[in-house]
Design a protein around this motif. Sequence first.
Motif, mmCIF file in Angstrom:
data_model
loop_
_atom_site.group_PDB
_atom_site.id
_atom_site.type_symbol
_atom_site.label_atom_id
_atom_site.label_comp_id
_atom_site.label_asym_id
_atom_site.label_seq_id
_atom_site.Cartn_x
_atom_site.Cartn_y
_atom_site.Cartn_z
ATOM 1 N N CYS A 29 0.641 -2.428 7.183
ATOM 2 C CA CYS A 29 1.435 -1.564 8.065
ATOM 3 C C CYS A 29 2.729 -2.293 8.392
ATOM 4 C CB CYS A 29 0.674 -1.248 9.347
ATOM 5 S SG CYS A 29 -0.980 -0.588 9.095
ATOM 6 N N GLY A 30 3.783 -1.936 7.680
ATOM 7 C CA GLY A 30 5.043 -2.667 7.857
ATOM 8 C C GLY A 30 4.850 -4.088 7.376
ATOM 9 N N LYS A 96 -2.863 5.994 9.304
ATOM 10 C CA LYS A 96 -1.775 5.705 10.236
ATOM 11 C C LYS A 96 -2.255 4.729 11.290
ATOM 12 C CE LYS A 96 0.957 9.788 9.699
ATOM 13 N NZ LYS A 96 2.349 9.645 9.698
ATOM 14 N N ARG A 105 2.774 4.410 12.515
ATOM 15 C CA ARG A 105 3.290 3.941 11.229
ATOM 16 C C ARG A 105 2.306 4.297 10.126
ATOM 17 N NH1 ARG A 105 4.129 -2.376 12.377
ATOM 18 N NH2 ARG A 105 2.102 -2.121 13.310
#
Length: 114
Positions: A29-30, A96, A105
């Motif tokens: 996530c990122g 997410k 995200r």
Amino acid sequence: MNKIIIIILVISFAICSKSWAEDKMEWLCGSQIYLIDLEIPEVYRRDLGKWEPMSSFDTYEKIIYDPDQENITLYATQEYIDKGLYQTVFDLRYKKHHPMGGSPRACTVSVFKE
């Protein structure tokens, strides 16, 4: 009759192996990497080359996995609730991550391999 038994065994094995494989998932996530273990349940964050359980952070009080909603939720401690921050959610269905106090995200999810 033998063919029916073989077909049932193959289908059972396919279903079981899929569910076993999804017990541990790695989420990107990122720039953060998480490991979600649904058996315990626990969420780990990759920090300085090792997995740190998020339940050991002062921020979180409990972790709950809800198979019906297909999410895992980390509930904040009273100190963070007083600041208006309540929970972090990993939505398994839509892949997410909803961090506490942040925008959702989209994440890349893969089966964790040790």
